[in-house]
Design a protein around this motif. Structure first.
Motif, short mmCIF file in Angstrom:
data_model
loop_
_atom_site.label_atom_id
_atom_site.label_comp_id
_atom_site.label_asym_id
_atom_site.label_seq_id
_atom_site.Cartn_x
_atom_site.Cartn_y
_atom_site.Cartn_z
N PRO A 176 0.81 -1.23 0.00
CA PRO A 176 0.00 0.00 0.00
C PRO A 176 0.85 1.28 0.00
N PHE A 177 1.96 1.26 0.73
CA PHE A 177 2.83 2.44 0.75
C PHE A 177 3.46 2.68 -0.61
N SER A 178 3.88 1.62 -1.30
CA SER A 178 4.45 1.76 -2.64
C SER A 178 3.41 2.29 -3.62
N ILE A 179 2.18 1.79 -3.52
CA ILE A 179 1.11 2.28 -4.40
C ILE A 179 0.87 3.76 -4.13
N ALA A 180 0.84 4.15 -2.86
CA ALA A 180 0.64 5.56 -2.51
C ALA A 180 1.78 6.42 -3.04
#
Length: 117
Positions: free
Chosen positions: A31-35
């Motif tokens: 999720p952090f990479s997507i954000a």
């Protein structure tokens, strides 16, 4: 270690904390990479829609100027922030300490399939 021999906290050897440490980590959660990939684009679109486009329409200039303004407001400061992160990591304004996959070239096969996708 007493106060006389302890280095100051703002030296280059000080480890980053908080959000900066999370950004400089070798691995991120999905999720952090997507954000990290989507938030800059969303910020550019928001600046375009709510600030730059109304301004450019009001002064009756070509609408492409609104994209240039949005990029100048969001993307250039973001790029400077990434270079600053590289300076914190390596001591020089570089992306080497921030973008970890730069030294690993992709095979032609992977490049082909990424392009095809």
């Amino acid at each position: 270690m007493n106060k006389a021999t302890r280095p100051p906290a703002d030296t280059q050897d000080a480890q980053p904390k908080g959000f900066v440490a999370k950004l400089l980590a070798d691995r991120h959660s999905v999720p952090f990479s997507i954000a990290l990939h989507l938030v800059p684009g969303a910020a550019i679109v928001a600046v375009y829609a709510f600030i730059a486009a109304p301004l450019v329409r009001a002064i009756n200039f070509p609408i492409f100027l609104a994209w240039a303004i949005a990029l100048a407001i969001v993307l250039f400061p973001l790029q400077l922030f990434l270079l600053w992160l590289g300076k914190k990591q390596t001591g020089r304004f570089t992306m080497k300490g921030v973008v970890h996959y730069r030294d690993k070239p992709l095979s032609r096969r992977k490049v082909f399939w990424l392009g095809a996708a």
